[in-house]
Design an enzyme around this catalytic site. Structure first.
Site, PDB file in Angstrom:
ATOM      1  N   LYS A 100       6.641 -48.311 -39.671  1.00 28.21           N
ATOM      2  CA  LYS A 100       5.418 -48.615 -40.770  1.00 28.21           C
ATOM      3  C   LYS A 100       4.957 -47.601 -40.755  1.00 28.21           C
ATOM      4  O   LYS A 100       5.840 -45.860 -40.525  1.00 28.21           O
ATOM      5  CB  LYS A 100       4.936 -49.725 -38.896  1.00 28.21           C
ATOM      6  N   HIS A 143      -0.302 -42.970 -39.347  1.00 28.00           N
ATOM      7  CA  HIS A 143      -1.342 -43.084 -39.920  1.00 28.00           C
ATOM      8  C   HIS A 143      -2.033 -42.116 -39.639  1.00 28.00           C
ATOM      9  O   HIS A 143      -1.400 -40.809 -38.998  1.00 28.00           O
ATOM     10  CB  HIS A 143      -2.410 -44.196 -39.791  1.00 28.00           C
ATOM     11  N   HIS A 195      -1.459 -40.995 -35.889  1.00 31.23           N
ATOM     12  CA  HIS A 195      -0.526 -40.259 -35.808  1.00 31.23           C
ATOM     13  C   HIS A 195      -0.200 -39.360 -35.536  1.00 31.23           C
ATOM     14  O   HIS A 195      -0.005 -38.136 -34.213  1.00 31.23           O
ATOM     15  CB  HIS A 195       0.400 -40.646 -35.718  1.00 31.23           C
TER      16      HIS A 195
END
Ligand code: ARG
Length: 579
Positions: free
Chosen positions: A139, A142, A145
């Site tokens: 994934k 973003h 993170h």
């Protein structure tokens, strides 16, 4: 060294009021340096003494202040003691201030400056587990993170410099239905060649394609469910593909974390706790904490007495575990394995109630150590974009920071010739990211702004790096001069005194950050220090001064350089010697 003065003042007060020294330490603080000339260095809060029970809480504050001040007479260390507005101010003998504050530098003690302090020694020490970054394989990586990564790294660095033994853990999102899609999708869209070349990118592409395919085709959905079932049942082939995805992703992450100057002692993940999660459910059941709803899910009732009912789902009706179930198992596992004194989770504020529930359930299960678990939440970042669009991977942000910084450096007249300009631009760019992120309270949302964060003037990471590099070049040009003895009476101008007064606050600032785990105190301290240094460059030239004056000034500059570098390292910034 601030400690030496704090203790001297406390001892004087202790003698005067016949109370232990320790009673006065919490009420003493170094005065913030302001533009106006600051006569005093430390102040004592009368109201803090009242709260602490040292002075009676009734009575007139002003009278108490004057009364105490009149009993204190100056001595060889404290050259003036004044009272006003509920405070008693202490001014340290100037020469002694200069001598003591510059003493630790150049003796191999530079890196420990301020750390051996009564204030910091009073903090509890032990094993601290910090869990941060924790991206999800396949994934998007973003902004949340990225924030978790740099904040967690800061907390780890801070705890470590305060004498704790720190375990840095990355808890990967490496289990769940996304791997069903990924596994099934890989059979159709995957390519081993691409996987080896750019794992994160390729896995993300496959995941997106598989998702799209699943939306229109029952077959893909079916295949995904089937693949995940195989994983859950530990079927060899499925598991080995999953393991390959995970290993390759971890390798790739490690490479990028290295660019960022971040590392982990443990790469854990949700997958580690998939079996334990079922055991935890059994434990909940045997303690009578589990209820089954009419939909067949298993829940734990966490309603506070008399309040609306709130439950937490720990098992789906098909018997599979959830994110929180795995977190329960992970916490129990860590407690057994590391017997930590403190565990800190760093995620965005959207997960606040998740962690509240987690800690509540652990307590309900009888694990009192859950009180030593903490969630450090942070706000959302708007608009983290690169020139080519949305950010998908950490690499993209770092590349953009580097190329923008490279551009700025090529425009600047002060940029010096250097071999590793790419590397320098990258490190400065990362400093800018960090300072932008750390300047305010962590809980605030903010808007990502490349231009503002990369300004060379103004309160940015670029400014910190520039200040540091300029000091290094000054020290280097005058090589060797600063290590020898110096005459403290040559550093009595307000500009030098201001810097040393600012040093007095360093341990207080670390103390504050240790209390609330907010980096802003340290960031603002270092920015202020850089401004004071900038004035000192103008007002205290080394070049062209008499040798003894030059030597004393250089001693001051090299002390400032060490404090700046130490603080930057705690923030997670690599101080540069040239830029
Ligand atoms: N992987 C999760 C996410 O991206 C963050 C994990 C946080 N840590 C935890 N123990 N739940 O949202």
């Amino acid at each position: 060294m601030a400690s030496f003065f704090r203790r001297t003042i406390a001892a004087k007060l202790a003698r005067t009021l016949q109370q232990p020294e320790e009673a006065f330490l919490p009420a003493l603080s170094a005065l913030p340096v302001s533009k106006r000339q600051q006569a005093a260095d430390f102040r004592l809060s009368i109201s803090a003494l009242r709260t602490g029970g040292v002075l009676p809480s009734g009575g007139d504050t002003q009278a108490q202040t004057d009364g105490l001040a009149s009993q204190l007479t100056p001595d060889t260390v404290l050259e003036a003691i004044t009272a006003g507005g509920g405070w008693i101010n202490f001014k340290i003998n100037r020469k002694l201030l200069v001598q003591k504050m510059l003493e630790p530098f150049g003796n191999g003690e530079d890196e420990r400056f301020g750390l051996n302090s009564d204030l910091l020694n009073a903090l509890k020490r032990g094993t601290v587990l910090v869990e941060y970054s924790s991206p999800n394989i396949a994934k998007k990586f973003h902004a949340g993170h990225l924030r978790s990564t740099i904040i967690g790294n800061f907390i780890g660095n801070l705890k470590q410099s305060l004498g704790n033994s720190v375990i840095r853990m990355n808890y990967l999102g490496d289990w769940g239905m996304q791997f069903g899609l990924l596994g099934a999708g890989f059979a159709q869209f995957g390519c081993q060649e691409k996987l080896k070349r750019n794992a994160l990118q390729h896995l993300f592409e496959v995941y997106v394609q598989a998702n799209q395919e699943a939306e229109r085709s029952e077959d893909m959905k079916q295949a995904a469910r089937e693949f995940f079932r195989q994983l859950e049942q530990h079927e060899r082939e499925a598991l080995s593909l999953w393991k390959q995805f995970r290993d390759i992703s971890v390798d790739e992450y490690q490479r990028v974390y290295k660019r960022l100057g971040v590392h982990f002692d443990v790469y854990s993940g949700e997958s580690f706790h998939r079996d334990e999660a079922q055991e935890v459910v059994q434990q909940l059941r045997s303690r009578g904490l589990l209820e089954t709803t009419e939909h067949g899910t298993s829940v734990v009732d966490l309603s506070p007495a008399g309040d609306a009912r709130s439950v937490c789902v720990v098992l789906r009706s098909d018997g599979t575990s959830l994110y929180i179930t795995r977190d329960l198992a992970a916490a129990l596992h860590r407690s057994g394995k590391y017997s930590f004194d403190e565990m800190i989770y760093v995620t965005d504020k959207n997960q606040t109630s998740h962690f509240r529930q987690l800690f509540q359930m652990l307590l309900a299960m009888g694990h009192s150590w859950a009180d030593r678990c903490k969630h450090v939440p942070f706000g959302l970042v708007r608009g983290m974009k690169t020139r080519s669009g949305e950010v998908l991977f950490l690499d993209d942000v770092l590349d953009e920071a580097r190329s923008r910084m490279l551009h700025n450096m090529s425009q600047s007249k002060t940029t010096r010739q250097m071999d590793n300009i790419q590397d320098t631009a990258e490190k400065v760019g990362i400093s800018a990211l960090i300072v932008q992120d750390f300047k305010g309270p962590l809980l605030s949302d903010y808007t990502f702004d490349w231009d503002r964060m990369l300004q060379a003037q103004g309160d940015t990471g670029v400014f910190l790096q520039y200040s540091h590099a300029r000091l290094c070049s000054l020290i280097q040009k005058n090589g060797g001069l600063e290590s020898s003895a110096f005459d403290p009476s040559l550093l009595l101008e307000q500009t030098s005194i201001g810097i040393l007064q600012h040093f007095l606050r360093y341990d207080e600032v670390l103390h504050q950050s240790a209390q609330d785990l907010q980096p802003k105190h340290l960031v603002n301290f270092l920015l202020k220090l850089s401004h004071l240094i900038a004035s000192a460059h103008k007002e205290l030239p080394v070049k062209g001064s008499a040798p003894d004056v030059a030597q004393a000034r250089l001693k001051l500059f090299s002390g400032a350089c060490s404090v700046l570098a130490n603080g930057m390292r705690i923030l997670g910034i690599t101080p540069l010697e040239k830029m």
